[in-house]
Design a protein around this motif. Structure first.
Motif, PDB file in Angstrom:
ATOM      1  N   ALA A 646       0.835  -1.219   0.000  1.00  0.00           N
ATOM      2  CA  ALA A 646       0.000   0.000   0.000  1.00  0.00           C
ATOM      3  C   ALA A 646       0.865   1.263   0.000  1.00  0.00           C
ATOM      4  O   ALA A 646       2.045   1.248   0.380  1.00  0.00           O
ATOM      5  N   TYR A 647       0.234   2.374  -0.425  1.00  0.00           N
ATOM      6  CA  TYR A 647       0.934   3.657  -0.429  1.00  0.00           C
ATOM      7  C   TYR A 647       1.261   4.126   0.984  1.00  0.00           C
ATOM      8  O   TYR A 647       2.139   4.965   1.182  1.00  0.00           O
ATOM      9  N   THR A 648       0.573   3.606   1.954  1.00  0.00           N
ATOM     10  CA  THR A 648       0.815   4.030   3.345  1.00  0.00           C
ATOM     11  C   THR A 648       2.057   3.384   3.930  1.00  0.00           C
ATOM     12  O   THR A 648       2.397   3.639   5.090  1.00  0.00           O
ATOM     13  N   THR A 649       2.730   2.539   3.152  1.00  0.00           N
ATOM     14  CA  THR A 649       3.939   1.880   3.663  1.00  0.00           C
ATOM     15  C   THR A 649       5.037   2.926   3.841  1.00  0.00           C
ATOM     16  O   THR A 649       5.297   3.735   2.937  1.00  0.00           O
ATOM     17  N   PHE A 684      -2.508   1.590  -7.496  1.00  0.00           N
ATOM     18  CA  PHE A 684      -2.963   1.330  -6.126  1.00  0.00           C
ATOM     19  C   PHE A 684      -1.839   0.902  -5.191  1.00  0.00           C
ATOM     20  O   PHE A 684      -2.070   0.742  -4.003  1.00  0.00           O
ATOM     21  N   SER A 685      -0.599   0.632  -5.730  1.00  0.00           N
ATOM     22  CA  SER A 685       0.426   0.058  -4.854  1.00  0.00           C
ATOM     23  C   SER A 685       1.810   0.304  -5.429  1.00  0.00           C
ATOM     24  O   SER A 685       1.971   0.706  -6.587  1.00  0.00           O
ATOM     25  N   GLU A 723       0.785  -3.566   4.529  1.00  0.00           N
ATOM     26  CA  GLU A 723      -0.535  -3.863   3.987  1.00  0.00           C
ATOM     27  C   GLU A 723      -0.439  -4.093   2.480  1.00  0.00           C
ATOM     28  O   GLU A 723       0.266  -3.370   1.772  1.00  0.00           O
ATOM     29  N   ILE A 724      -1.127  -5.136   2.022  1.00  0.00           N
ATOM     30  CA  ILE A 724      -1.239  -5.420   0.586  1.00  0.00           C
ATOM     31  C   ILE A 724      -2.589  -4.881   0.147  1.00  0.00           C
ATOM     32  O   ILE A 724      -3.640  -5.370   0.565  1.00  0.00           O
ATOM     33  N   PRO A 725      -2.609  -3.802  -0.664  1.00  0.00           N
ATOM     34  CA  PRO A 725      -3.881  -3.163  -1.015  1.00  0.00           C
ATOM     35  C   PRO A 725      -4.638  -3.973  -2.069  1.00  0.00           C
ATOM     36  O   PRO A 725      -4.093  -4.865  -2.723  1.00  0.00           O
ATOM     37  N   TYR A 726      -5.890  -3.619  -2.183  1.00  0.00           N
ATOM     38  CA  TYR A 726      -6.692  -4.175  -3.266  1.00  0.00           C
ATOM     39  C   TYR A 726      -7.453  -3.020  -3.892  1.00  0.00           C
ATOM     40  O   TYR A 726      -7.764  -2.028  -3.242  1.00  0.00           O
ATOM     41  N   PRO A 727      -7.737  -3.074  -5.174  1.00  0.00           N
ATOM     42  CA  PRO A 727      -8.389  -1.948  -5.869  1.00  0.00           C
ATOM     43  C   PRO A 727      -9.758  -1.654  -5.266  1.00  0.00           C
ATOM     44  O   PRO A 727     -10.511  -2.565  -4.911  1.00  0.00           O
ATOM     45  N   THR A 728     -10.035  -0.336  -5.096  1.00  0.00           N
ATOM     46  CA  THR A 728     -11.343   0.096  -4.598  1.00  0.00           C
ATOM     47  C   THR A 728     -11.986   1.010  -5.628  1.00  0.00           C
ATOM     48  O   THR A 728     -11.307   1.596  -6.480  1.00  0.00           O
TER      49      THR A 728
END
Length: 736
Positions: A646-649, A684-685, A723-728
């Motif tokens: 995730a971008y929050t990493t 997204f990542s 966190e491993i993001p997923y598309p929203t």
């Protein structure tokens, strides 16, 4: 029984006149028609009882007593004599002696301990059996089928003794039995002299049929008389002969004592130890001319026998399934040895069935003591099974000998391999199989004779194959000589790649009649005469080495996906070379990358020399190579993984991700980690790409390894807070 006083047939026109004369003469003789009718058939009480001449009043009764004493004092004698008197009286006395001795042994059974007869009783029983066998020789049983001759000869001898008891005690007048001098005198009075004599008022005939092996056969009960014994016995079985007192010559129950109890002549001692009421009222109850005990024990024996036969047949069929599986591929020396063992295993199965069938036959005949029609049916069935197994045994034996002989020939020649064995087998096996088939057919002909089929009919059956061979002899002999020419000139051999006319393929068999060629799509059978006339092109190179390998060029092209990286291409070539180098049956293997000339796509080329004696082997190996290369290609593709975070990493976490992923491979000894890099920033990542090389030996093991790595990666990211993001997707609605 047929009327003892046979009359002559009166013409129909004279019957009224004869009846009138009898009606006029009866009052003069002091008789009445009622008295005459009372004297017919079975005698009535009172007057009818005195119309029969007792045995003691017969002229030959004194000689019966003398013979009885002679057989007691000097048992080494023979029943068949040179006159009807000698044979008839000897047979009668010996059968009575057998009955008395058996009754005496049975009377002592209750006083002796144990469930089995002692050795002394068995020796005495052997002597009684010798008497009985000598008496049976007095019957001409040549018309009885050989398969049941011995069994039914004993049964008919016992029934004949009961019939003679009835004849000797129901004769209305004394009669003489002629001796040798009497037969000469009797023939002097005959218009057509003959060596035969019939008991007055009966159809029981004794005849002398000349010599046998240079010796006079003597007078015996004729074959026609023996054939009538069952019918005669059924007519008088309910009429018992009276007792003759201490003389003991009359034995009206001799056949019942034999047929209603187990055992031959003498029942087992354990059977006589059973309560008499149980034996007579339960075990010896009649059902279809057999007892309940015989039916129950016989069914149990046949059920066990049927189960054993079923298991033997299943085991025999199982050997053929094993052979079919082995025939689908080329065989190693160990597998050839196993096939030889399978062939001998068939011999063993058929050989085991023979004594089992014989033992069941003896048990039913000697121990259970089945008699009559059931015995005949069982004997026919068991003989058919026995000779069927004997035919299979002979065929399997010759086939096993042929296999072993072919293998020993290859060993002695110093060229032991599957190809050489196949070539030698093509020479040896047809001869052995023909011999086995000839022996089997001979056994079937023997069975037909044993079952009572006339020899002339069997010869007629033999003429049918002879006629068929005669009609097709020209073609058969032509193919046979052509096959011998091919085997001697050897323009081609088994396992070679040849063209015969327009047919191209592998030679799989060279037989006595035809040659088999395995093409790409089918198997072709070509008569040897046709092969000998066609032009043969042999593409195989012969070698003097022991292996005589037939090598062919093997080549395979595998298109590659365009997205493969150079590292993946290098891994693909590496693992492909490792696999093909160790692949059995492929030599001089080469794996390299090439570029297609049409569109520039990459190809993986594999080539080498393959030892494939048939199309099946070639296609099987090609299929195995193609499937394994596809697995290696998929394994190489899956060895490059992309994982997004995730971008929050945080930057610190992004810096540690390659180290974290590298730590996962410490627990996978067959997986070599190469690198992990941040290769893309997607919508997204942050996308990290890591590469590794897996040396797992199978495709399934590789997939298990990938699953373990993925589970460990998820657990590690969860522990590190990555966190491993997923598309929203957000949906915005605008009101109009």
């Amino acid at each position: 029984m047929r009327d003892m006083c046979r009359g002559f047939r009166v013409p129909r026109l004279l019957r009224p006149l004869l009846a009138f004369l009898i009606a006029c003469l009866l009052p003069l003789l002091g008789l009445s028609p009622a008295a005459l009718s009372a004297g017919q058939g079975a005698p009535a009480a009172g007057a009818g009882r005195n119309t029969y001449v007792p045995l003691a009043s017969q002229p030959f009764h004194g000689q019966l007593l003398e013979l009885k004493q002679q057989w007691t004092d000097a048992p080494l004698n023979q029943v068949v004599g040179d006159s009807p008197r000698a044979t008839l009286l000897n047979f009668y006395v010996v059968m009575a002696q057998v009955s008395r001795d058996i009754a005496r042994i049975e009377a002592r059974a209750a006083a002796t301990p144990g469930l089995f007869w002692s050795s002394a009783v068995r020796r005495e029983l052997a002597l009684i059996n010798s008497y009985f066998e000598e008496a049976v020789k007095a019957l001409d049983v040549s018309e009885i089928p050989q398969s049941i001759r011995a069994d039914f000869a004993d049964e008919y001898a016992l029934k004949l003794k009961v019939i003679l008891d009835y004849v000797f005690t129901h004769s209305r007048k004394p009669f003489e039995i002629p001796d040798a001098a009497g037969m000469k005198a009797l023939n002097g009075e005959r218009v057509n002299p003959g060596a035969s004599w019939t008991i007055p008022g009966t159809s029981i005939t004794l005849t002398d049929e000349g010599t046998e092996e240079g010796r006079d056969r003597g007078y015996r009960f004729s074959a026609s008389t023996v054939a009538q014994i069952p019918g005669l016995y059924e007519e008088i079985r309910t009429q018992r002969a009276p007792s003759d007192g201490p003389a003991g010559l009359l034995t009206p129950a001799i056949y019942d004592a034999f047929s209603l109890r187990p055992g031959h002549i003498l029942p087992p001692k354990w059977y006589l130890s059973l309560p008499e009421g149980l034996r007579r009222n339960v075990l010896e109850t009649h059902l279809w001319d057999q007892t309940v005990f015989q039916i129950g024990l016989g069914l149990a024996v046949m059920a066990a026998f049927a189960l054993v036969q079923f298991r033997l047949v299943l085991a025999l069929l199982g050997t053929y399934r094993m052979t079919e599986r082995s025939a689908r591929r080329s065989l190693t020396p160990m597998e050839i040895w196993r096939l030889d063992n399978i062939a001998w295993h068939r011999v063993l199965l058929a050989g085991v069935a023979l004594p089992i069938t014989r033992v069941v036959e003896l048990v039913l005949d000697q121990d259970v003591n089945v008699t009559g029609l059931p015995l005949q049916v069982l004997m026919y069935l068991l003989y058919t099974l026995y000779f069927t197994w004997a035919g299979l045994f002979s065929f399997f034996l010759m086939e096993a000998l042929g296999r072993s002989l072919a293998e020993w020939i290859t060993i002695l020649r110093g060229r032991r391999n599957a190809l050489q064995l196949s070539r030698v087998s093509n020479l040896v096996m047809p001869v052995c199989r023909v011999l086995g088939a000839v022996i089997g057919i001979s056994l079937m002909y023997r069975l037909l004779i044993l079952l009572g089929l006339p020899a002339s009919t069997v010869l007629a059956f033999s003429a049918v194959p002879g006629l068929a061979i005669g009609l097709g002899a020209s073609k058969l002999l032509g193919n046979l000589f052509a096959g011998l020419s091919i085997q001697t000139d050897r323009p081609l051999r088994v396992g070679e790649f040849c063209r015969i006319g327009s047919n191209l393929g592998y030679v799989t068999k060279i037989g006595l009649r035809s040659l088999e060629l395995q093409t790409h799509e089918s198997r072709i059978t070509i008569p040897n005469s046709v092969v000998d006339e066609e032009t043969i092109v042999n593409y195989s190179l012969r070698s003097g080495q022991a292996q005589d390998a037939v090598l062919h060029v093997f080549e395979l092209h595998l298109p590659l996906p365009a997205q493969l990286t150079p590292d993946q291409l290098d891994d693909l070539v590496h693992f492909g070379r490792l696999y093909l180098t160790d692949l059995p049956g492929l030599s001089a293997a080469q794996v390299f990358l090439d570029q297609a000339t049409d569109d520039g796509d990459l190809l993986l080329r594999c080539c080498g020399q393959i030892h494939a004696p048939s199309w099946t082997d070639y296609l099987t190996l090609r299929e195995a190579v193609l499937l394994r290369l596809r697995q290696i290609l998929d394994q190489v593709i899956r060895s490059r993984m992309v994982i997004g975070v995730a971008y929050t990493t945080s930057p610190e976490q992004l810096q540690r991700i390659p180290e974290l992923i590298a730590s996962l491979f410490a627990r996978e000894p067959l997986a070599a980690f190469r690198a992990c890099r941040l290769m893309a920033i997607s919508d997204f990542s942050y996308d990290f790409t890591y590469d590794y090389r897996s040396a797992q030996p199978t495709y399934a093991a590789f997939k298990d390894e990938v699953a373990r790595l993925n589970r460990a990666l998820l657990a590690l990211f969860a522990a590190e807070g990555i966190e491993i993001p997923y598309p929203t997707q957000a949906e915005v609605q605008i009101d109009a």
